[in-house]
Design an enzyme around this catalytic site. Structure first.
Site, PDB file in Angstrom:
ATOM      1  N   GLU A   1      -6.483  -7.632  -0.897  1.00  0.00           N
ATOM      2  CA  GLU A   1      -7.056  -7.656   0.457  1.00  0.00           C
ATOM      3  C   GLU A   1      -8.553  -7.401   0.327  1.00  0.00           C
ATOM      4  OE1 GLU A   1      -5.099  -5.042   3.189  1.00  0.00           O
ATOM      5  OE2 GLU A   1      -3.098  -5.738   2.640  1.00  0.00           O
TER       6      GLU A   1
ATOM      7  N   GLU B   1       0.822  -1.221   0.000  1.00  0.00           N
ATOM      8  CA  GLU B   1       0.000   0.000   0.000  1.00  0.00           C
ATOM      9  C   GLU B   1       0.855   1.270   0.000  1.00  0.00           C
ATOM     10  OE1 GLU B   1      -2.784  -0.451   3.263  1.00  0.00           O
ATOM     11  OE2 GLU B   1      -4.116  -1.681   2.055  1.00  0.00           O
TER      12      GLU B   1
END
Ligand SMILES: [Zn+2]
Length: 696
Positions: free
Chosen positions: A343, A175
């Protein structure tokens, strides 16, 4: 440094096509049976538990496991003393169970010993505050020592696993930019920014001219005089801010490419990906993806519905999220090789303002929605609720005592259903919607209204298309648009002659374009065009913008479009048609009686210019007129909690509402998953491409 943005001034327009990046238009050649995966942290649990974990994963139909993204401190407890034994054991257990392993470079969490050795790795905020050790993402992308350290740890891991069959690919870092960490303001960044500007501009005079630094005495005498836009009295110069945003993005692009190169050097058969985030502002996913094989992203629908949405949060959105908000990201990250959800929200999570339990079945609904939009893997985060650290209030597929949680049942069911659907080609979208991070950044600096938000404006048009069941590719405006029946450009705020020429060629050859407000206002350097808006797009639009205004919700904002009355919001332009026809007119306020929407026939195609931010009924009218002109089939207008999506001859009907629905599909429709009665937060899949859907 990489400079991949498209044109910086009149003189610097760059028409060169990109190499084939991971996020170009979808391509139906990417065939795969969708799979379920999970993110696993064996280092958080006793070793004697791992075998049981892997057995339970296999029982659920999990075929992919991601590991090690925060494991640097465990893999290298002190400089040079690598301990791979624990990860080797976990990889081997998974491999023996036939599960593919995706490993991550662990660079999102530089360990304490490394920070103690080189404190200059840490990021700095605009006011000079250091972002200290103690959480994650506390490193600067431009720290020379951190680049070397990142390369060292990535290479060591890659070489260690180069010949391990179970390891099928890698995620770089984790991320990028989470917690507002794309932009750093330290001295290393100052030096790198100067270099980036030297590469981008012919001279400092060129920079002064492109930015327009005569304003407020902001001229620079040399590149060496440049600084990051640190804390100051009033707002910073918008051109400097935009270039700093581009520079910070380019720093991530460069850093990611360095990692991808190291991984491919060790084994060129591995795929390399990165997990992007939803509705994320500061990172240009198109440019980062140029060094990836495909993109993945992290989807948390009930959190996004609260913290990345300006609209009111209904109970349905708290329970299942906003379907269009989620799928806009699916369509943005989808490329020729599809995409993954790396995710997927597994249940309740820890970070939004409120953390409701998702609706019954929502974790299965999200997996189906992702697959309908082209996902090849949906990987839940995480396997088991963690008993330590910052994410103890974040659910897993298993509870922290090891027993199955609600997400486990949903994931298991989705895995079985995907297996039954078999191989699927990619999504074939007839409509493109343009997206520009440069426009996002420029408009975020000068929104001109508190509620002018780029994602919201893009969402207004996207939502209208999705409410009609139309598949959409989200693309850069510079992409080749020839294959699309129709194109929606919610805004093209920064525009130059080369962009205008590409669009004119598309429309001239029979393309149909719907163009939104604030288009063509500025040069790529973020200063106003010398002509009135839409600047270089004026001949395409067939007119000009005479005035603009932003308005609050308390003011009446109405217009007529082709004779019917509609509402708009936030932004209005008073248009002056020249070769175009006025097909919309303001009916409220000082704008009353003035043109608001223009229609223009250009060659074999057409352009509609909409000078307002449309409310949903107007967006629907504009979009369906565009689809009619482009010959694109569409469904009845679906309720806002129901969406339909088509992939490879299958049609998903997704119910994001808590109440059951009845789907009116053709009589010969064969339901492969569920049937025409879809429960709340449920899904049905028809084995045919169905456009004529309606829902009770
Ligand atoms: Zn820095």
């Amino acid at each position: 440094m990489t400079d991949d943005t498209d044109g910086d001034s009149e003189e610097h327009s760059d028409e060169a096509a990109r190499p084939t990046p991971a996020l170009t238009a979808s391509d139906a050649s990417a065939t795969a049976t969708p799979r379920i995966g999970v993110c696993y942290f064996p280092e958080h649990w006793p070793r004697e538990r791992w075998e049981t974990d892997v057995e339970q994963m296999a029982e659920a139909g999990i075929e992919v496991v991601r590991m090690a993204e925060f494991s640097w401190g465990r893999l290298e407890p002190e400089r040079g003393a690598f301990d791979f034994e624990w990860l080797d054991t976990a990889v081997s257990l998974l491999g023996d169970a036939g599960i593919d392993v995706v490993l991550c470079t662990p660079t999102a969490t530089p360990p304490k010993w490394l920070i103690d050795e080189y404190p200059e790795i840490l990021q700095e905020e605009p006011d000079g505050t250091t972002r200290e050790f103690g959480s994650r993402r506390h490193y600067c992308f431009n720290s020379p020592v951190y680049r070397e350290e990142s390369k060292r740890v990535a290479r060591r891991m890659a070489e260690h696993y180069a010949d391990v069959d179970a390891v099928v690919g890698w995620q770089t870092d984790n991320e990028y930019g989470c917690h507002h960490t794309v932009r750093c303001y330290c001295d290393d960044c100052a030096a790198a920014f100067r270099e980036w500007c030297r590469d981008r501009y012919e001279s400092v005079d060129d920079l002064n001219e492109t930015w327009g630094t005569t304003f407020w005495s902001q001229q620079y005498g040399s590149f060496a005089a440049l600084q990051p836009p640190r804390h100051t009295a009033a707002e910073h110069h918008p051109s400097r801010l935009l270039d700093y945003a581009r520079f910070a993005n380019a720093s991530v692009v460069d850093y990611n490419e360095m990692q991808a190169d190291v991984l491919r050097e060790a084994n060129d058969e591995w795929f390399v990906t990165h997990n992007f985030m939803g509705h994320f502002d500061t990172l240009d996913a198109f440019s980062v993806s140029e060094s990836l094989d495909f993109a993945t992203w992290d989807s948390y629908p009930t959190g996004f519905a609260q913290d990345r949405n300006t609209e009111s949060v209904t109970e349905d959105r708290l329970r299942a999220g906003d379907p269009d908000q989620v799928s806009l990201n699916h369509d943005l990250y989808r490329g020729p090789a599809g995409f993954w959800v790396m995710e997927q929200q597994p249940g309740d999570v820890n970070w939004p303002p409120r953390c409701p339990q998702p609706g019954e079945g929502a974790m299965r609904l999200w997996a189906h929605q992702a697959v309908a939009h082209g996902a090849n893997v949906v990987s839940y985060f995480r396997w088991r609720r963690c008993r330590q650290g910052q994410e103890q209030y974040h659910a897993g597929l298993r509870k922290h005592d090891g027993s199955p949680d609600r997400g486990y049942e949903d994931a298991t069911r989705a895995a079985t259903e995907f297996e039954s659907l078999g191989d699927l080609d990619g999504v074939d979208a007839p409509v493109a919607l343009t997206f520009s991070y440069d426009d996002l950044w420029a408009l975020a600096e000068q929104p001109h209204a508190p509620d002018f938000d780029y994602w919201g404006l893009v969402g207004a048009f996207y939502r209208a298309l999705r409410a009609r069941g139309v598949q959409v590719d989200v693309v850069e405006a510079a992409t080749d648009l020839d294959g699309y029946e129709a194109v929606v450009a919610p805004t093209l705020h920064l525009a130059d002659e080369s962009l205008a020429a590409r669009l004119e060629s598309y429309v001239d050859d029979g393309g149909h374009l719907l163009l939104g407000p604030r288009s063509g206002y500025k040069l790529p350097g973020n200063r106003l065009q010398s002509d009135l808006a839409p600047g270089p797009l004026a001949s395409l639009v067939g007119g000009h913008v005479d005035q603009h205004e932003s308005l609050p919700e308390s003011v009446d904002t109405t217009l007529t479009y082709r004779g019917d009355a509609y509402d708009y919001r936030t932004w209005a332009e008073w248009l002056r048609p020249e070769t175009a026809d006025a097909v919309g007119e303001y009916t409220s306020g000082t704008a009353g009686g003035r043109p608001a929407v223009l229609d223009h026939v250009v060659g074999d195609g057409s352009v509609t210019y909409c000078g307002v931010w449309p409310e949903s009924d107007l967006a629907d009218a504009l979009v369906t007129d565009l689809l009619d002109r482009g010959g694109v089939a569409y469904s009845d207008r679906l309720p806002e909690t129901v969406r339909a999506a088509e992939r490879d001859g299958h049609t998903w009907v997704l119910n994001f509402g808590g109440d059951p629905i009845e789907v009116d599909a053709p009589d010969d429709a064969e339901w492969q998953v569920g049937d025409a009665s879809i429960p709340g937060y449920g899904v049905g899949v028809v084995g045919a491409a169905v456009t004529e859907l309606s829902v009770q």
